[in-house]
Design a protein around this motif. Structure first.
Motif, PDB file in Angstrom:
ATOM      1  N   LEU A 139       9.400 -14.706   0.063  1.00  0.00           N
ATOM      2  CA  LEU A 139      10.288 -13.962   0.959  1.00  0.00           C
ATOM      3  C   LEU A 139      10.281 -12.074   0.167  1.00  0.00           C
ATOM      4  N   ALA A 140       9.217 -11.858  -0.244  1.00  0.00           N
ATOM      5  CA  ALA A 140       8.489 -10.329  -0.661  1.00  0.00           C
ATOM      6  C   ALA A 140       8.516  -9.601   0.524  1.00  0.00           C
ATOM      7  N   PRO A 141       8.457  -9.831   1.501  1.00  0.00           N
ATOM      8  CA  PRO A 141       8.234  -8.690   2.917  1.00  0.00           C
ATOM      9  C   PRO A 141      10.366  -8.385   2.485  1.00  0.00           C
ATOM     10  N   LEU A 142      11.411  -9.024   1.714  1.00  0.00           N
ATOM     11  CA  LEU A 142      12.791  -8.550   1.643  1.00  0.00           C
ATOM     12  C   LEU A 142      12.628  -7.422   0.546  1.00  0.00           C
ATOM     13  N   ALA A 143      11.586  -6.991   0.189  1.00  0.00           N
ATOM     14  CA  ALA A 143      11.389  -5.850  -0.866  1.00  0.00           C
ATOM     15  C   ALA A 143      11.307  -5.017  -0.378  1.00  0.00           C
ATOM     16  N   LEU A 144      11.991  -4.062   0.657  1.00  0.00           N
ATOM     17  CA  LEU A 144      11.900  -3.217   0.930  1.00  0.00           C
ATOM     18  C   LEU A 144      12.983  -2.283   1.802  1.00  0.00           C
ATOM     19  N   PRO A 145      12.230  -0.776   1.351  1.00  0.00           N
ATOM     20  CA  PRO A 145      14.135  -0.028   1.283  1.00  0.00           C
ATOM     21  C   PRO A 145      14.618  -0.600   2.828  1.00  0.00           C
ATOM     22  N   GLY A 146      15.612  -0.396   2.789  1.00  0.00           N
ATOM     23  CA  GLY A 146      16.657  -0.402   4.067  1.00  0.00           C
ATOM     24  C   GLY A 146      17.050  -1.999   3.987  1.00  0.00           C
ATOM     25  N   LEU A 147      16.762  -3.256   3.366  1.00  0.00           N
ATOM     26  CA  LEU A 147      16.754  -4.605   3.536  1.00  0.00           C
ATOM     27  C   LEU A 147      17.437  -4.683   2.484  1.00  0.00           C
ATOM     28  N   GLU A 148      18.616  -4.243   2.049  1.00  0.00           N
ATOM     29  CA  GLU A 148      19.522  -4.805   0.966  1.00  0.00           C
ATOM     30  C   GLU A 148      20.333  -6.185   1.437  1.00  0.00           C
ATOM     31  N   CYS A 149      20.727  -6.550   0.780  1.00  0.00           N
ATOM     32  CA  CYS A 149      21.194  -8.606   1.544  1.00  0.00           C
ATOM     33  C   CYS A 149      20.967  -8.945   0.234  1.00  0.00           C
ATOM     34  N   ALA A 150      21.931 -10.225   0.668  1.00  0.00           N
ATOM     35  CA  ALA A 150      22.540 -11.250  -0.464  1.00  0.00           C
ATOM     36  C   ALA A 150      20.587 -12.001  -1.491  1.00  0.00           C
TER      37      ALA A 150
ATOM     38  N   GLY B 165       5.917  -9.929  -8.878  1.00  0.00           N
ATOM     39  CA  GLY B 165       5.372  -8.206  -9.296  1.00  0.00           C
ATOM     40  C   GLY B 165       5.763  -7.424  -8.356  1.00  0.00           C
ATOM     41  N   ARG B 166       5.762  -7.552  -7.272  1.00  0.00           N
ATOM     42  CA  ARG B 166       6.908  -6.473  -6.163  1.00  0.00           C
ATOM     43  C   ARG B 166       8.055  -6.333  -6.224  1.00  0.00           C
ATOM     44  N   TRP B 167       8.614  -7.436  -6.255  1.00  0.00           N
ATOM     45  CA  TRP B 167       9.856  -7.532  -6.565  1.00  0.00           C
ATOM     46  C   TRP B 167      10.141  -6.426  -7.973  1.00  0.00           C
ATOM     47  N   LEU B 168       9.679  -6.980  -8.757  1.00  0.00           N
ATOM     48  CA  LEU B 168      10.060  -6.126 -10.247  1.00  0.00           C
ATOM     49  C   LEU B 168       9.684  -5.068  -9.934  1.00  0.00           C
ATOM     50  N   ALA B 169       8.731  -4.647  -9.128  1.00  0.00           N
ATOM     51  CA  ALA B 169       8.209  -3.035  -8.863  1.00  0.00           C
ATOM     52  C   ALA B 169      10.211  -2.237  -8.481  1.00  0.00           C
ATOM     53  N   THR B 170      11.364  -3.080  -7.550  1.00  0.00           N
ATOM     54  CA  THR B 170      12.093  -2.751  -6.858  1.00  0.00           C
ATOM     55  C   THR B 170      13.679  -2.914  -7.871  1.00  0.00           C
TER      56      THR B 170
ATOM     57  N   ARG C  97      -3.960 -10.709   1.775  1.00  0.00           N
ATOM     58  CA  ARG C  97      -2.420 -10.969   0.730  1.00  0.00           C
ATOM     59  C   ARG C  97      -1.976 -10.606  -0.585  1.00  0.00           C
ATOM     60  N   VAL C  98      -2.304 -11.382  -1.259  1.00  0.00           N
ATOM     61  CA  VAL C  98      -2.150 -10.350  -2.480  1.00  0.00           C
ATOM     62  C   VAL C  98      -3.018  -9.109  -3.052  1.00  0.00           C
ATOM     63  N   LEU C  99      -3.381  -8.645  -1.997  1.00  0.00           N
ATOM     64  CA  LEU C  99      -4.039  -6.816  -2.421  1.00  0.00           C
ATOM     65  C   LEU C  99      -2.547  -6.429  -1.698  1.00  0.00           C
ATOM     66  N   LEU C 100      -2.444  -7.138  -0.636  1.00  0.00           N
ATOM     67  CA  LEU C 100      -1.148  -6.102   0.082  1.00  0.00           C
ATOM     68  C   LEU C 100       0.557  -6.023  -0.429  1.00  0.00           C
ATOM     69  N   GLN C 101       0.104  -7.312  -1.167  1.00  0.00           N
ATOM     70  CA  GLN C 101       1.578  -7.325  -2.342  1.00  0.00           C
ATOM     71  C   GLN C 101       1.461  -6.798  -3.426  1.00  0.00           C
ATOM     72  N   VAL C 102       0.269  -5.888  -3.950  1.00  0.00           N
ATOM     73  CA  VAL C 102       0.168  -5.708  -5.011  1.00  0.00           C
ATOM     74  C   VAL C 102       0.244  -3.975  -5.288  1.00  0.00           C
ATOM     75  N   ARG C 103      -0.853  -3.544  -3.381  1.00  0.00           N
ATOM     76  CA  ARG C 103      -0.277  -2.112  -3.002  1.00  0.00           C
ATOM     77  C   ARG C 103       1.329  -2.056  -2.800  1.00  0.00           C
ATOM     78  N   ALA C 104       2.130  -3.047  -2.320  1.00  0.00           N
ATOM     79  CA  ALA C 104       3.218  -3.078  -1.991  1.00  0.00           C
ATOM     80  C   ALA C 104       3.900  -2.841  -2.981  1.00  0.00           C
ATOM     81  N   ALA C 105       4.129  -3.417  -4.088  1.00  0.00           N
ATOM     82  CA  ALA C 105       4.312  -3.099  -5.951  1.00  0.00           C
ATOM     83  C   ALA C 105       4.502  -1.827  -6.298  1.00  0.00           C
ATOM     84  N   ARG C 106       3.439  -0.792  -5.886  1.00  0.00           N
ATOM     85  CA  ARG C 106       2.954   0.049  -6.684  1.00  0.00           C
ATOM     86  C   ARG C 106       3.034   1.552  -5.998  1.00  0.00           C
ATOM     87  N   LEU C 107       3.093   1.372  -4.383  1.00  0.00           N
ATOM     88  CA  LEU C 107       4.324   2.239  -3.403  1.00  0.00           C
ATOM     89  C   LEU C 107       5.519   2.028  -3.946  1.00  0.00           C
TER      90      LEU C 107
END
Length: 227
Positions: free
Chosen positions: A136-147, A179-184, A210-220
């Motif tokens: 569920l890493a795509p949930l780690a985005l601005p505006g997707l606050e949830c349970a 790692g993407r979750w931890l970045a948030t 897909r790994v590159l996508l998650q790492v790039r998201a984590a850094r951003l």
């Protein structure tokens, strides 16, 4: 044999679509044109979009980048083509909700459905928690606050343990998602060395888009800046 060939085609389509999102995040904007509605590759493209979910909209949410009509059509088409069954797995329900919610945030579609139940994540062992959060890493985005995001915040140390475990097991996609979750998250131990860990994950698993996508998201996401 047919099933194996179909699986390979889907995996290739997922890689191509993930690469296009990574390019968009780098400002490349080189997304390949979508097949027209009813084209021979359209079903495969929709299935690949379902795998990536809300991450298709990450460039718009993080960079405020305008979406092409092809990308908008892909998002709305995926939401229409793959409504989850009520008895679907929690990750399927939440992935669909995340995509619908992200689409609503940038006015691509109407209001998102009500968030699914999240009782399944309460008190689960930390390896299972990390696995589910990586899916569920795509949930780690601005505006997707949830349970689910609240559950991740409440168990930051467990997510950190899961990240280390995934790296040791060479599960690069799970490590990148964790790692993407931890970045948030706040209160991530400095001793974890998240930045160095993400560099290692990219080095070892970067042949997977897909790994590159998650790492790039984590850094951003870790910069805390929307550009």
């Amino acid at each position: 044999m047919k099933q194996s060939g179909t699986t390979a085609l889907l995996q290739g389509a997922v890689q191509d679509l993930a690469s296009s999102v990574v390019s968009d995040l780098h400002g490349g904007g080189h997304a390949p044109p979508a097949d027209p509605a009813g084209g021979p590759g359209r079903d495969l493209e929709l299935a690949a979009a379902r795998v990536l979910g809300a991450d298709l909209l990450m460039p718009a949410l993080l960079h405020r980048a305008p979406l092409t009509q092809d990308r908008i059509g892909l998002v709305t088409g995926t939401l229409d083509a793959f409504p989850p069954r009520p008895q679907a797995a929690p990750t399927v329900l939440w992935s669909h909700w995340a995509m619908a919610r992200a689409a609503g945030l940038i006015d691509v579609s109407g209001a998102a459905p009500e968030a699914p139940d999240a009782a399944w994540i309460d008190g689960v062992p930390w390896p299972f928690l990390t696995h589910q959060l990586a899916v569920l890493a795509p949930l780690a985005l601005p505006g997707l606050e949830c349970a689910v995001t609240r559950a991740a915040r409440d168990r930051t140390l467990d997510v950190a343990r899961g990240f280390v475990r995934a790296v040791r097991r060479r599960d690069w996609l799970q490590a990148a998602g964790a790692g993407r979750w931890l970045a948030t998250l706040e209160k991530v131990p400095d001793t974890l060395g998240l930045g160095t860990g993400l560099d290692f994950v990219e080095l070892m698993g970067g042949s997977d888009a897909r790994v590159l996508l998650q790492v790039r998201a984590a850094r951003l996401l870790g910069t805390g800046v929307l550009v």
